[in-house]
Design an enzyme around this catalytic site. Structure first.
Site, PDB file in Angstrom:
ATOM      1  CG  ASN A 124      -2.087   0.979   1.051  1.00 49.98           C
ATOM      2  OD1 ASN A 124      -2.618   1.117  -0.057  1.00 49.98           O
ATOM      3  ND2 ASN A 124      -2.460   1.664   2.098  1.00 49.98           N
ATOM      4  NE  ARG A 129       4.848   6.719   2.012  1.00 48.20           N
ATOM      5  CZ  ARG A 129       4.910   6.299   3.276  1.00 48.20           C
ATOM      6  NH1 ARG A 129       5.664   6.920   4.138  1.00 48.20           N
ATOM      7  NH2 ARG A 129       4.215   5.272   3.661  1.00 48.20           N
ATOM      8  NE  ARG A 173       3.887   0.310   3.899  1.00 50.60           N
ATOM      9  CZ  ARG A 173       3.354   1.520   4.042  1.00 50.60           C
ATOM     10  NH1 ARG A 173       3.772   2.318   5.021  1.00 50.60           N
ATOM     11  NH2 ARG A 173       2.414   1.942   3.223  1.00 50.60           N
ATOM     12  CE  LYS A 215       2.909  -6.935  -5.753  1.00 49.25           C
ATOM     13  NZ  LYS A 215       4.045  -6.396  -4.999  1.00 49.25           N
ATOM     14  N   PRO A 232       3.588 -12.131  -9.250  1.00 55.88           N
ATOM     15  CG  PRO A 232       5.407 -10.985  -8.355  1.00 55.88           C
ATOM     16  CD  PRO A 232       4.998 -11.836  -9.519  1.00 55.88           C
ATOM     17  CG  ASP A 234       1.180  -4.495  -9.069  1.00 55.84           C
ATOM     18  OD1 ASP A 234       0.755  -5.136 -10.042  1.00 55.84           O
ATOM     19  OD2 ASP A 234       1.784  -3.430  -9.185  1.00 55.84           O
TER      20      ASP A 234
END
Length: 276
Positions: A124, A129, A173, A215, A232, A234
Site C-alpha cells: 500500500n 516513497r 509496516r 503478493k 506477483p 499488484d
DNA sequence: GCCCAGGTATAAA
DNA sequence: TTTATACATGGG
C-alpha cells in the site's frame, strides 16, 4: 562472455538484452540511483557503478572474482532473455507489445532478506516513497559501505522494537519489519529453503511472517530467490488482467511468468492511458 | 481537503 | 468463503 579487469573495475562483453535503467529502476530493486551516466548502488555489501555502452558493460569497483561470484548472477546474465521474450510474446499480442516496450528488463537476483524487507515496505505504498524509506532504513541501521550504507541484516533489526524504526517513517509496516527480522534471524523462517521448496510451500514459509501475504511472498520469491515462475499480482497487474488480458490467470503466463509480469508491470505503469 | 500507492490483518456477513 | 475497512505517510 568475456570479463576484463582494468584500474577502476571490469568490463564485460558482449552483454545482450540488458538496459540498466529498465532493470535497476523498474520497481524490483529500490536501491539504485543514476550516477555519472550509469547507476550506482550497493548490494552484497559492495558499492559499484554500472555503465552500459552498446553491449559492453562496465562495473566500476568490482573484480573479475566479484563478477563470477556476484554480478553475473545478480544481473542474470546466463539466462537467454531474447529466447524468453520470443516465448512470452507468442502467448498474447499485448504481451508481445509489453515485452518489446522494454526489452532490456532482467530479473535481478537480489539478496533474499533485502527483497523480503523492501517488499514488506512496498505494501500500500508507492515506489518513490518506498525508496525513501529503504534509504533511511539503510542509513539508520546498515553499515557504512563506500559512499552509502549496506542493507541492515535481519540480526541487527531483530534487536529493535517497532518504535525504534519510527525515524524511517514506514508507519504501520514497522511492526512487520521487526517480525520478519526476528523470524529470519532465529531461523523460524528459512529464506534459503525457499529456493527449492514446491512453490506453495515456499509461499507458506514466507507467509509465517506478519505483514507478508501472497503478493509480498511472490515478489520475494521472484526478486530475491529467482523463482521466475512467480507471478506477483499488484494493483497494476489487476487492472491489466481485467482490461488487457480478460479471462487469463497467473497460470496462463507460462514458466517465465515472473518475467512476463515485469514486462507488463513496467508497460502498464508507463502507459496508464491503457486503462482509461 | 481528497485520492492513490508493487497489500495485509481483522472483523463481519 | 467472500467482502469491507483500517492502517501511516507523502505526493499529486
Amino acid at each position: 562472455m568475456k570479463c576484463v579487469e582494468f584500474e577502476k573495475g571490469i568490463t564485460v562483453s558482449p552483454v545482450k538484452d540488458l538496459n540498466l535503467g529498465e532493470t535497476l529502476d523498474c520497481g524490483q530493486s529500490f536501491r539504485w540511483e543514476e550516477y555519472d551516466g550509469g547507476y550506482r548502488g550497493i548490494a552484497f555489501d559492495r558499492e559499484v557503478v554500472m555503465k552500459l555502452d552498446g553491449e559492453e558493460l562496465t562495473i566500476e569497483n568490482a573484480t573479475a572474482e566479484d563478477f563470477e561470484k556476484i554480478w553475473r548472477g545478480y544481473l542474470d546474465l546466463d539466462l537467454d532473455y531474447s529466447m524468453i521474450r520470443d516465448s512470452i510474446s507468442a502467448l498474447h499480442p499485448v504481451l508481445k507489445e509489453a515485452a518489446s516496450y522494454a526489452p532490456g528488463i532482467r530479473i535481478l537476483r537480489q539478496e533474499p532478506w533485502e527483497a523480503l524487507c523492501t517488499f514488506i515496505i512496498s505494501q500500500n505504498n508507492n515506489i518513490k516513497r518506498i525508496k525513501g524509506i529503504v534509504k533511511r532504513l539503510c542509513e539508520g541501521f546498515g553499515e557504512r559501505v563506500g559512499s552509502g550504507y549496506s542493507f541492515p541484516t535481519a540480526e541487527r533489526l531483530a534487536e529493535l522494537e517497532p518504535e525504534d524504526l519510527s525515524e524511517i517513517r514506514a508507519g504501520f509496516r514497522n511492526k512487520y519489519i521487526i517480525d520478519a527480522s526476528r523470524k529470519v534471524a532465529d531461523g523460524e523462517v528459512d529464506l534459503e529453503s525457499c529456493r527449492g521448496l514446491p512453490y506453495e510451500d515456499a509461499r507458506a514459509e514466507l507467509m509465517k511472517i506478519k505483514g507478508v501475504g501472497v503478493k509480498v511472498a511472490d515478489c520475494t520469491l521472484l526478486f530475491g530467490l529467482h523463482r521466475i515462475e512467480a507471478f506477483p499480482v499488484d494493483v497494476w497487474m489487476k487492472r491489466a488482467l481485467e482490461k488487457l488480458f480478460p479471462g487469463m490467470t497467473a497460470d496462463d503466463f507460462g514458466e517465465y511468468a515472473g518475467i512476463a509480469q515485469q514486462y507488463i508491470f513496467h508497460y502498464s505503469r508507463m502507459n496508464p492511458k491503457l486503462f482509461e
